[in-house]
Write an enzyme that holds these catalytic residues in place. Structure first.
Site, PDB file in Angstrom:
ATOM      1  N   TYR A 126     -12.772   9.205   4.176  1.00  0.00           N
ATOM      2  CA  TYR A 126     -14.099   9.546   4.678  1.00  0.00           C
ATOM      3  C   TYR A 126     -14.162   9.682   6.203  1.00  0.00           C
ATOM      4  CZ  TYR A 126     -15.513   8.324  -0.073  1.00  0.00           C
ATOM      5  OH  TYR A 126     -15.636   8.288  -1.440  1.00  0.00           O
ATOM      6  N   ASP A 127     -13.031   9.621   6.866  1.00  0.00           N
ATOM      7  CA  ASP A 127     -13.018   9.694   8.336  1.00  0.00           C
ATOM      8  C   ASP A 127     -13.800  10.891   8.895  1.00  0.00           C
ATOM      9  OD1 ASP A 127     -11.686   7.346   8.736  1.00  0.00           O
ATOM     10  OD2 ASP A 127      -9.730   8.247   9.119  1.00  0.00           O
ATOM     11  N   HIS A 141     -12.923  -1.165  10.760  1.00  0.00           N
ATOM     12  CA  HIS A 141     -13.053  -2.309   9.865  1.00  0.00           C
ATOM     13  C   HIS A 141     -11.685  -2.928   9.568  1.00  0.00           C
ATOM     14  CE1 HIS A 141     -12.316   1.460   7.936  1.00  0.00           C
ATOM     15  NE2 HIS A 141     -12.128   0.963   6.736  1.00  0.00           N
ATOM     16  N   ARG A 142     -10.697  -2.055   9.352  1.00  0.00           N
ATOM     17  CA  ARG A 142      -9.345  -2.530   9.021  1.00  0.00           C
ATOM     18  C   ARG A 142      -8.741  -3.269  10.205  1.00  0.00           C
ATOM     19  NH1 ARG A 142      -8.104   1.879   7.690  1.00  0.00           N
ATOM     20  NH2 ARG A 142      -8.755   1.487   5.566  1.00  0.00           N
ATOM     21  N   ASP A 172      -8.201  -4.006   0.570  1.00  0.00           N
ATOM     22  CA  ASP A 172      -9.051  -3.090  -0.170  1.00  0.00           C
ATOM     23  C   ASP A 172     -10.282  -2.844   0.671  1.00  0.00           C
ATOM     24  OD1 ASP A 172      -8.628  -1.870  -2.868  1.00  0.00           O
ATOM     25  OD2 ASP A 172     -10.787  -2.243  -2.900  1.00  0.00           O
ATOM     26  N   THR A 182       0.854  -1.194   0.000  1.00  0.00           N
ATOM     27  CA  THR A 182       0.000   0.000   0.000  1.00  0.00           C
ATOM     28  C   THR A 182       0.883   1.235   0.000  1.00  0.00           C
ATOM     29  OG1 THR A 182      -1.717   1.208   1.229  1.00  0.00           O
ATOM     30  CG2 THR A 182      -0.119   0.045   2.552  1.00  0.00           C
ATOM     31  N   GLY A 183       0.327   2.339  -0.414  1.00  0.00           N
ATOM     32  CA  GLY A 183       1.070   3.595  -0.346  1.00  0.00           C
ATOM     33  C   GLY A 183       0.509   4.479   0.760  1.00  0.00           C
ATOM     34  N   PHE A 237      -7.983   9.883   7.457  1.00  0.00           N
ATOM     35  CA  PHE A 237      -7.907  10.109   6.017  1.00  0.00           C
ATOM     36  C   PHE A 237      -9.261   9.779   5.393  1.00  0.00           C
ATOM     37  CE2 PHE A 237      -7.890   5.756   4.294  1.00  0.00           C
ATOM     38  CZ  PHE A 237      -7.703   5.038   5.461  1.00  0.00           C
ATOM     39  N   LYS A 257      -3.029   3.600   6.789  1.00  0.00           N
ATOM     40  CA  LYS A 257      -3.468   2.198   6.837  1.00  0.00           C
ATOM     41  C   LYS A 257      -2.417   1.346   7.551  1.00  0.00           C
ATOM     42  CE  LYS A 257      -6.326   1.882   2.664  1.00  0.00           C
ATOM     43  NZ  LYS A 257      -6.599   1.046   1.491  1.00  0.00           N
TER      44      LYS A 257
END
Ligand code: IMP
Length: 189
Positions: A141-142, A167-168, A64, A8-9, A139, A13
């Site tokens: 929609y937070d 969720h993550r 994702d 990921t960039g 970041f 996350k």
């Protein structure tokens, strides 16, 4: 110690995943040397599986996710990134103007490559959309997502609390339980 490589960039996350995994003795680093190929699909599971199969090396992880809005039949879902870049938070709130049902959920699908196979883990957090963007943390929609049982948006709460609820975090904790069941606590590759 198991060290996951997260393709990921997005540093936010990685930080959230790190916080979720730390209690299991599992580490995670950002993998920037491999190109993440993202197919267009209505299924997060399909997007993750495809990206991983192209580079299936042990301990590689791809995630994702998306925001699914109840009154919009799950829009933007897997297209959340595109919608964020095009119409942004203001555009999404405009679509929700006058809508009474503000329910929504974030869903995360995390895929792990191990022994040439892909294993998927899912996390979901339900909440409601705020009327206005609030808060400066996080970041995406937070600033417009208020998790169930709380009065603050994800952007208003600190990263530690968000990492407990998100969720993550849920998906990464499920991955951690799986890895721990294979390797034992704090052991591994
Ligand atoms: P991707 O998973 O990076 O392809 O993008 C999903 C998009 O959903 C992100 O770019 C964000 O806009 C949004 N998103 C995913 N997870 C979160 C989150 O935890 N908070 C806010 N927005 C998120």
């Amino acid at each position: 110690m198991v060290m996951l490589r997260f393709m990921t960039g997005n540093r936010n996350k990685v930080r959230e995943a790190e916080l979720a995994l730390s209690q299991y003795g599992i580490g995670i680093v950002m993998e920037t040397g491999l190109r993440k190929v993202e197919i267009q699909s209505d299924s997060l599971e399909e997007i993750v599986t495809y990206a991983l199969r192209l580079n299936c090396v042990d301990w590689l992880v791809v995630e994702d996710d998306g925001l699914f809005i109840d009154s919009l039949n799950g829009f933007p879902g897997p297209y959340s990134e595109y919608v964020y870049r095009t119409i942004g938070l203001r555009g999404v709130l405009k679509l929700m103007q006058g809508v009474v049902n503000r329910g929504a959920y974030f869903k995360s699908v995390v895929g792990l490559c191990l022994g040439g196979g892909v294993k998927l883990f899912t996390g979901v957090v339900r909440g409601v959309l705020s009327e206005e963007p609030r808060g400066s943390g996080g970041f995406g929609y937070d600033p417009i997502f208020i998790p169930e049982g709380y009065g603050e948006t994800f952007a208003e709460m600190g990263v530690e609390l968000k990492a407990k609820l998100s969720h993550r975090s849920m998906a990464f904790k499920r991955l951690a339980s799986y890895v721990t069941s294979l390797t034992g606590p704090g052991q591994g590759a």
